[in-house]
Design a protein around this motif. Sequence first.
Motif, PDB file in Angstrom:
ATOM      1  N   GLU A   1      42.836   0.604 -14.059  1.00 25.68           N
ATOM      2  CA  GLU A   1      42.709   1.598 -12.991  1.00 25.68           C
ATOM      3  C   GLU A   1      43.901   1.617 -12.039  1.00 25.68           C
ATOM      4  O   GLU A   1      43.783   1.958 -10.867  1.00 25.68           O
ATOM      5  CB  GLU A   1      41.396   1.403 -12.205  1.00 25.68           C
TER       6      GLU A   1
ATOM      7  N   ASN B   1      40.248  12.630 -18.886  1.00 19.74           N
ATOM      8  CA  ASN B   1      39.603  12.524 -17.577  1.00 19.74           C
ATOM      9  C   ASN B   1      38.375  13.430 -17.506  1.00 19.74           C
ATOM     10  O   ASN B   1      38.479  14.643 -17.638  1.00 19.74           O
ATOM     11  CB  ASN B   1      40.608  12.894 -16.477  1.00 19.74           C
TER      12      ASN B   1
ATOM     13  N   ASN C   1      36.323  13.356 -14.851  1.00 17.97           N
ATOM     14  CA  ASN C   1      35.975  13.529 -13.439  1.00 17.97           C
ATOM     15  C   ASN C   1      37.019  14.423 -12.773  1.00 17.97           C
ATOM     16  O   ASN C   1      38.087  13.954 -12.385  1.00 17.97           O
ATOM     17  CB  ASN C   1      35.915  12.169 -12.743  1.00 17.97           C
TER      18      ASN C   1
ATOM     19  N   ASN D   1      38.833  13.374  -9.611  1.00 12.05           N
ATOM     20  CA  ASN D   1      39.860  12.325  -9.669  1.00 12.05           C
ATOM     21  C   ASN D   1      41.183  12.964 -10.052  1.00 12.05           C
ATOM     22  O   ASN D   1      41.586  12.971 -11.209  1.00 12.05           O
ATOM     23  CB  ASN D   1      39.468  11.240 -10.662  1.00 12.05           C
TER      24      ASN D   1
ATOM     25  N   LYS E   1      44.723  11.173 -11.811  1.00 11.45           N
ATOM     26  CA  LYS E   1      45.082  11.153 -13.228  1.00 11.45           C
ATOM     27  C   LYS E   1      45.879  12.390 -13.646  1.00 11.45           C
ATOM     28  O   LYS E   1      46.362  12.459 -14.777  1.00 11.45           O
ATOM     29  CB  LYS E   1      43.822  11.030 -14.084  1.00 11.45           C
TER      30      LYS E   1
END
Length: 406
Positions: free
Chosen positions: A139, A222, A224, A227, A230
Amino acid sequence: MAKIIPFKAVRPTRDKVCLVSCRSYEEYVTAELAAQLDFNPLSFLHVLKPAYTNQETVSFEKRYRQVNQKYQDFKTEKILVKDKKPAIYIHKIITNKHSFTGIIVGTSIDDYHNNRIKKHEETIAFRVQLLKDYMKFSEFNSEPVLMTYPDNKTLENWIFNRTQKLADFEFSSTKKEVNYLWKIDDALEINWIQNIFEKIDKLYIADGHHRSAAAALLSEENENPENTAKDYLLSYLISENNVKVYEFNRLVKDLNGLEKEAFIKELDKNFIIENLKQQPFQPTEKHQLGMYLDNEFYSLLLKKEKNVFKTALESLDTQILYETVLLPLLAIKDLRDDERIEYVSGKQSILELKKIIDEGEFEVGFILFPSNIDEIKALADADLIMPPKSTYIEPKFRSGIVIYEL
């Protein structure tokens, strides 16, 4: 138009940065790595390679989750602290020969996919997948991709003026490099810099093709949409006149069954050959190669009638060596995986290359003239791929200085 963004970096505290920062753990020999891990509890190597004594028994996913856990431990212990405001960062590296100054930002994955971020190296799918998984489970990303932008006097003047002020940190490494970092978190100043890059058509990857491909793959996976981290790639942007490009010289273990005289006779079909005996030789121009064979140095100058090229790739010295010598004479087809060939960075003296060959494991060495940034750009613009190990490019960025969370 190149899109860049500020971000809230995680960084070592000022009093600990010299102990935290490290080279990529792949650059350490076993004894040096063990010493760092045993005697420096603040080294970022503890994050990059936790529980290093039993790595072979741990799955990739579990290993990467251990990386994240150790990273969180460093944050809990206030060894690493996250900035409160989004910022861009000016980073200066002074070696014993060169000085490099660039800015650390997020660059757009969309720009990568749309070829506004240009590439010149081929990537290995397995390695890209591993790096993608590493970023996914750890992460964070702590090694920015090195990219160049066209010389820009306005931007260079701003960087120069900004670096006259007291740095957020200054430290020296064991490699005798001095590192500086300046944080720029003024919104108006950041917007001004973003506007400059919006007028730049292309950025060129100089070093970090696997990291950029892995980040792009992670962005594609990805799930999400909130977020947005990314959607961007940790990048170190530097003026193209401020990079240093070295060659990678080649060592080959045998002459593919040819006797020395027969091998040189074959070389004579493409090159003007000069035997320099014991005088060490370094090429001084394009299309000139050096060779070390049987305790003697040679100059190999490509014959004029052979100096006819249709593409930027064909005119590249590493490609010329491959097409005229390595493939047809020495039967080396796979430059990446053939066990008969190895590479020595042009940062090392050719006397080191001579020493390695004299020790007996290799029979012949080839010394190349370094490529330049214009050649790299020409290949990237034409969507052509350099042969493996064509360039060794500086600056090299230390891990643990500026961390981008995913």
